[in-house]
Structures are given as C-alpha cells and as structure tokens.
Design a protein around this motif. Structure first.
Motif, PDB file in Angstrom:
ATOM      1  N   LYS A   1     -28.216   6.970  18.955  1.00 32.03           N
ATOM      2  CA  LYS A   1     -28.187   8.324  19.528  1.00 32.03           C
ATOM      3  C   LYS A   1     -26.750   8.762  19.806  1.00 32.03           C
ATOM      4  CE  LYS A   1     -32.714   8.733  21.744  1.00 32.03           C
ATOM      5  NZ  LYS A   1     -33.412   8.924  23.054  1.00 32.03           N
ATOM      6  N   VAL A   2     -25.971   7.841  20.378  1.00 36.12           N
ATOM      7  CA  VAL A   2     -24.597   8.182  20.723  1.00 36.12           C
ATOM      8  C   VAL A   2     -23.768   8.427  19.470  1.00 36.12           C
ATOM      9  CG1 VAL A   2     -22.466   7.301  21.764  1.00 36.12           C
ATOM     10  CG2 VAL A   2     -24.660   6.987  22.942  1.00 36.12           C
ATOM     11  N   ALA A   3     -23.908   7.574  18.479  1.00 33.23           N
ATOM     12  CA  ALA A   3     -23.135   7.719  17.242  1.00 33.23           C
ATOM     13  C   ALA A   3     -23.473   9.035  16.540  1.00 33.23           C
ATOM     14  CB  ALA A   3     -23.410   6.540  16.316  1.00 33.23           C
ATOM     15  N   ARG A   4     -24.757   9.376  16.492  1.00 32.65           N
ATOM     16  CA  ARG A   4     -25.150  10.619  15.822  1.00 32.65           C
ATOM     17  C   ARG A   4     -24.645  11.845  16.584  1.00 32.65           C
ATOM     18  NH1 ARG A   4     -28.069   9.665  11.563  1.00 32.65           N
ATOM     19  NH2 ARG A   4     -29.324   7.776  11.379  1.00 32.65           N
ATOM     20  N   PHE A   5     -24.645  11.751  17.909  1.00 32.41           N
ATOM     21  CA  PHE A   5     -24.136  12.873  18.700  1.00 32.41           C
ATOM     22  C   PHE A   5     -22.645  13.075  18.448  1.00 32.41           C
ATOM     23  CE2 PHE A   5     -21.876  14.194  22.543  1.00 32.41           C
ATOM     24  CZ  PHE A   5     -22.363  15.482  22.647  1.00 32.41           C
ATOM     25  N   LEU A   6     -21.873  11.974  18.469  1.00 33.17           N
ATOM     26  CA  LEU A   6     -20.434  12.089  18.244  1.00 33.17           C
ATOM     27  C   LEU A   6     -20.140  12.590  16.829  1.00 33.17           C
ATOM     28  CD1 LEU A   6     -19.190   8.828  20.000  1.00 33.17           C
ATOM     29  CD2 LEU A   6     -19.017  11.168  20.844  1.00 33.17           C
ATOM     30  N   THR A   7     -20.928  12.149  15.874  1.00 36.50           N
ATOM     31  CA  THR A   7     -20.753  12.627  14.501  1.00 36.50           C
ATOM     32  C   THR A   7     -20.990  14.130  14.429  1.00 36.50           C
ATOM     33  OG1 THR A   7     -21.446  10.482  13.603  1.00 36.50           O
ATOM     34  CG2 THR A   7     -21.550  12.384  12.130  1.00 36.50           C
ATOM     35  N   ALA A   8     -21.984  14.609  15.169  1.00 30.15           N
ATOM     36  CA  ALA A   8     -22.276  16.045  15.181  1.00 30.15           C
ATOM     37  C   ALA A   8     -21.129  16.828  15.806  1.00 30.15           C
ATOM     38  CB  ALA A   8     -23.567  16.314  15.935  1.00 30.15           C
ATOM     39  N   VAL A   9     -20.543  16.277  16.874  1.00 27.75           N
ATOM     40  CA  VAL A   9     -19.404  16.943  17.519  1.00 27.75           C
ATOM     41  C   VAL A   9     -18.240  17.052  16.548  1.00 27.75           C
ATOM     42  CG1 VAL A   9     -17.656  16.740  19.322  1.00 27.75           C
ATOM     43  CG2 VAL A   9     -20.053  16.281  19.862  1.00 27.75           C
ATOM     44  N   LEU A  10     -17.967  15.955  15.826  1.00 29.03           N
ATOM     45  CA  LEU A  10     -16.827  15.943  14.902  1.00 29.03           C
ATOM     46  C   LEU A  10     -17.075  16.829  13.681  1.00 29.03           C
ATOM     47  CD1 LEU A  10     -15.964  12.131  14.997  1.00 29.03           C
ATOM     48  CD2 LEU A  10     -14.702  13.997  16.071  1.00 29.03           C
ATOM     49  N   ALA A  11     -18.364  17.081  13.379  1.00 26.63           N
ATOM     50  CA  ALA A  11     -18.692  17.877  12.203  1.00 26.63           C
ATOM     51  C   ALA A  11     -18.750  19.370  12.485  1.00 26.63           C
ATOM     52  CB  ALA A  11     -20.042  17.413  11.636  1.00 26.63           C
ATOM     53  N   GLN A  12     -18.542  19.755  13.740  1.00 22.63           N
ATOM     54  CA  GLN A  12     -18.626  21.174  14.084  1.00 22.63           C
ATOM     55  C   GLN A  12     -17.526  21.958  13.364  1.00 22.63           C
ATOM     56  OE1 GLN A  12     -17.539  21.992  18.193  1.00 22.63           O
ATOM     57  NE2 GLN A  12     -16.413  20.084  18.282  1.00 22.63           N
ATOM     58  N   PRO A  13     -17.795  23.205  13.009  1.00 20.37           N
ATOM     59  CA  PRO A  13     -16.793  24.006  12.307  1.00 20.37           C
ATOM     60  C   PRO A  13     -15.692  24.478  13.253  1.00 20.37           C
ATOM     61  CG  PRO A  13     -18.746  25.314  12.737  1.00 20.37           C
ATOM     62  CD  PRO A  13     -19.071  23.924  13.172  1.00 20.37           C
ATOM     63  N   ILE A  14     -14.573  23.806  13.248  1.00 23.49           N
ATOM     64  CA  ILE A  14     -13.439  24.224  14.073  1.00 23.49           C
ATOM     65  C   ILE A  14     -12.208  24.360  13.191  1.00 23.49           C
ATOM     66  CG2 ILE A  14     -14.372  23.091  16.128  1.00 23.49           C
ATOM     67  CD1 ILE A  14     -12.364  20.881  15.754  1.00 23.49           C
ATOM     68  N   GLU A  15     -11.246  25.097  13.677  1.00 23.31           N
ATOM     69  CA  GLU A  15     -10.035  25.395  12.927  1.00 23.31           C
ATOM     70  C   GLU A  15      -9.024  24.260  13.037  1.00 23.31           C
ATOM     71  OE1 GLU A  15      -6.467  28.775  12.853  1.00 23.31           O
ATOM     72  OE2 GLU A  15      -8.136  28.925  14.263  1.00 23.31           O
ATOM     73  N   ALA A  16      -8.540  23.785  11.896  1.00 23.25           N
ATOM     74  CA  ALA A  16      -7.510  22.739  11.838  1.00 23.25           C
ATOM     75  C   ALA A  16      -7.807  21.593  12.794  1.00 23.25           C
ATOM     76  CB  ALA A  16      -6.138  23.349  12.142  1.00 23.25           C
ATOM     77  N   PRO A  17      -8.941  20.885  12.597  1.00 27.20           N
ATOM     78  CA  PRO A  17      -9.297  19.798  13.514  1.00 27.20           C
ATOM     79  C   PRO A  17      -8.342  18.618  13.406  1.00 27.20           C
ATOM     80  CG  PRO A  17     -10.732  19.773  11.600  1.00 27.20           C
ATOM     81  CD  PRO A  17      -9.906  21.024  11.491  1.00 27.20           C
ATOM     82  N   ARG A  18      -8.101  17.978  14.534  1.00 28.02           N
ATOM     83  CA  ARG A  18      -7.260  16.777  14.565  1.00 28.02           C
ATOM     84  C   ARG A  18      -7.785  15.855  15.656  1.00 28.02           C
ATOM     85  NH1 ARG A  18      -1.387  15.848  16.803  1.00 28.02           N
ATOM     86  NH2 ARG A  18      -0.776  13.959  15.716  1.00 28.02           N
ATOM     87  N   LEU A  19      -8.044  14.612  15.296  1.00 30.14           N
ATOM     88  CA  LEU A  19      -8.542  13.618  16.239  1.00 30.14           C
ATOM     89  C   LEU A  19      -7.460  12.578  16.459  1.00 30.14           C
ATOM     90  CD1 LEU A  19     -11.078  12.746  17.851  1.00 30.14           C
ATOM     91  CD2 LEU A  19     -11.726  11.349  15.881  1.00 30.14           C
TER      92      LEU A  19
END
Length: 283
Positions: free
Chosen positions: A217-235
């Motif tokens: 559940k946690v991994a899928r949630f974090l993956t969804a957060v990272l997959a959100q459409p944002i401008e010039a993402p950087r982690l």
C-alpha cells in the motif's frame, strides 16, 4: 532593557523552544519576533536576559497552543509538524537531535500544553525545576509533578530506532534510487512488511486521509505521488529534522517532503508532508 546583539545570541534557543512547543516553523518565527517586540519595550535593566527571554517565548507559545488545538480538531487527515529541511550532513548546523525529529514532535503533540512546556524546558533545554516554576508562575512542587507525568508519558511513546545514522542514510538513498527508477520490487524490499505511512495534505492536495499500513500500500501510494503531473519534477535526498528524508520539487518549489525511520535495514515509518502551507518556508 535587552539590546539587539544580546537578543540575537539567544535567538536559536528561543526558536528551539517555540518550534518544539508548536511544531510550526512559521509560528515559531512569529513568536521569536513577538518576544523581541515585547522585550525591546522594557526600559528597566534585565538581570537575567536568557531567563527573561525564555520565559516570554514559553508563555507566548502556551497562549498560541490554546488556539492551535482548536484548529487541529478540524484538520483534514493526519497532522504532521512543519519540517526543517537541510542538505545531508548539514543538520548539525541546526543542532537537530532526537528531540526535534518528526516522530518525537508527534509524541509531544499528545501532551497537554503545560506538560509540553515543562518537558521541553526540563528534558531538552535542561532548565531546573526552580527556573521552570518561575517561568510558568507555579510552585516548584506542582512543576515537578507535571514534569514527572510528562516524562512518563513520553517514555512510554518515545520512538526507539537502533539503526545508525550511516545505515539510515544508506537505506534512504537506496530507496530514493528505487523510487527514481520506478523499481517497485526494490521499494518493497526496502520497506518493512508492517511499514506505516502518514500523509499530511491538510485537505489542500492529494493525500491519504488515514495512515497507510503495509509495504505494498505504501509503495503504491508513493509511486502515485511521484507520477503526478508536475512541472520539472526533481527528487533529492535531504535531512528532515535531523533524519534522512526526500524532497520532491516542482519547478524548483517544494511539493512533497518525506522523512523515514529505519530499523533492521528496512524502512518502518514514513511521514509525508504535502500541505503547501507547511512547505512555504522551504522555497
């Protein structure tokens, strides 16, 4: 009277008291400023500037907590403190320790305002009970009783993690690489089976309204957060309140801050802060 130079010497401690009392960077900075405004208007000599300033900021924080408690009853989803974010290995500059970790601040939230004040002053800033009694305008006996009750409460809930700073950083960096690479299998390997994630969106952005339990559940949630459409993402890897963490930015602006706790080489807790009101100070 207290001059500017003398006040600035005490500013880090004043901020430390206010932040641990309130869990809010913005509110803590406001209280430090209010403390200066009040003290700058005092015309008579102050024999103990440090004690006077600490007493002022503590009582201002107690007043603030009363209104904050009412607001948090209406808060949407889990509430987490505003994060203090630094680059890795720079946390020492902020004198961060267990007492300011997000996990500890969450525990302090369960204390009454008076218990929190006594605990912060005694256990973190090493005030004597006599000094605390003078600060809070109470008897030393009553302050000792409050302090004993608060300490017992915190000890029963204090987060205990055996991993060294090096192991925490290594596991976090490996998790960051797995997130960046979209490697779900590696993410699951690094998450403890019973991992718990809290997500603070404040009702303003996409966020889980309840704690998430379990690696998948946690991994899928974090993956969804990272997959959100944002401008010039950087982690990027950062330290969050002295603990290893991650920060996702959008066009250079903070979008998400996450802090992890590690035990036996796996991530056991993740606290994710997405409420934009709690990330403004990081811009």
């Amino acid at each position: 009277m207290i001059d500017v130079a003398e006040f600035e010497q005490h500013r880090p401690r004043l901020f430390g008291i206010a932040y641990r009392m309130l869990g809010s960077v913005a509110d803590a900075e406001d209280l430090v400023q209010d403390t200066w405004l009040r003290c700058s208007q005092v015309s008579e000599p102050v024999t103990n500037p440090g004690g006077y300033l600490s007493r002022t900021v503590t009582n201002l924080a107690l007043n603030k907590l009363t209104s904050a408690a009412a607001r948090r009853e209406q808060y949407v989803g889990p509430w987490l403190p505003e994060p203090l974010v630094t680059l890795p290995d720079a946390a020492g500059e902020l004198e961060l320790a267990e007492s300011v970790s997000l996990a500890m601040l969450v525990v302090l939230e369960t204390l009454s305002p008076l218990e929190r004040a006594v605990f912060v002053l005694k256990e973190i800033f090493r005030f004597s009970y006599r000094e605390i009694a003078e600060t809070l305008d109470r008897t030393e006996t009553s302050v000792r009783q409050v302090g004993s009750r608060a300490t017992s409460h915190v000890q029963a809930r204090r987060p205990r993690y055996e991993a060294s700073a090096e192991v925490r950083r290594q596991v976090t960096d490996e998790f960051l690489a797995a997130c960046l690479g979209g490697d779900m299998n590696r993410m699951l390997e690094l998450l403890a089976p019973d991992v718990t994630a809290w997500n603070d969106g404040g009702g303003k952005v996409r966020a889980a309204l309840r704690p998430l339990h379990g690696a998948e559940k946690v991994a899928r949630f974090l993956t969804a957060v990272l997959a959100q459409p944002i401008e010039a993402p950087r982690l990027v890897a950062v330290d969050v309140n002295g603990r290893p963490g991650l920060m996702l930015t959008s066009a250079g602006r903070p979008d998400t801050v996450a802090c992890v706790e590690v035990e036996d080489g796996r991530i056991t807790e993740i606290r994710v802060i997405r409420n934009p009101d709690k990330l403004h100070h990081l811009a």
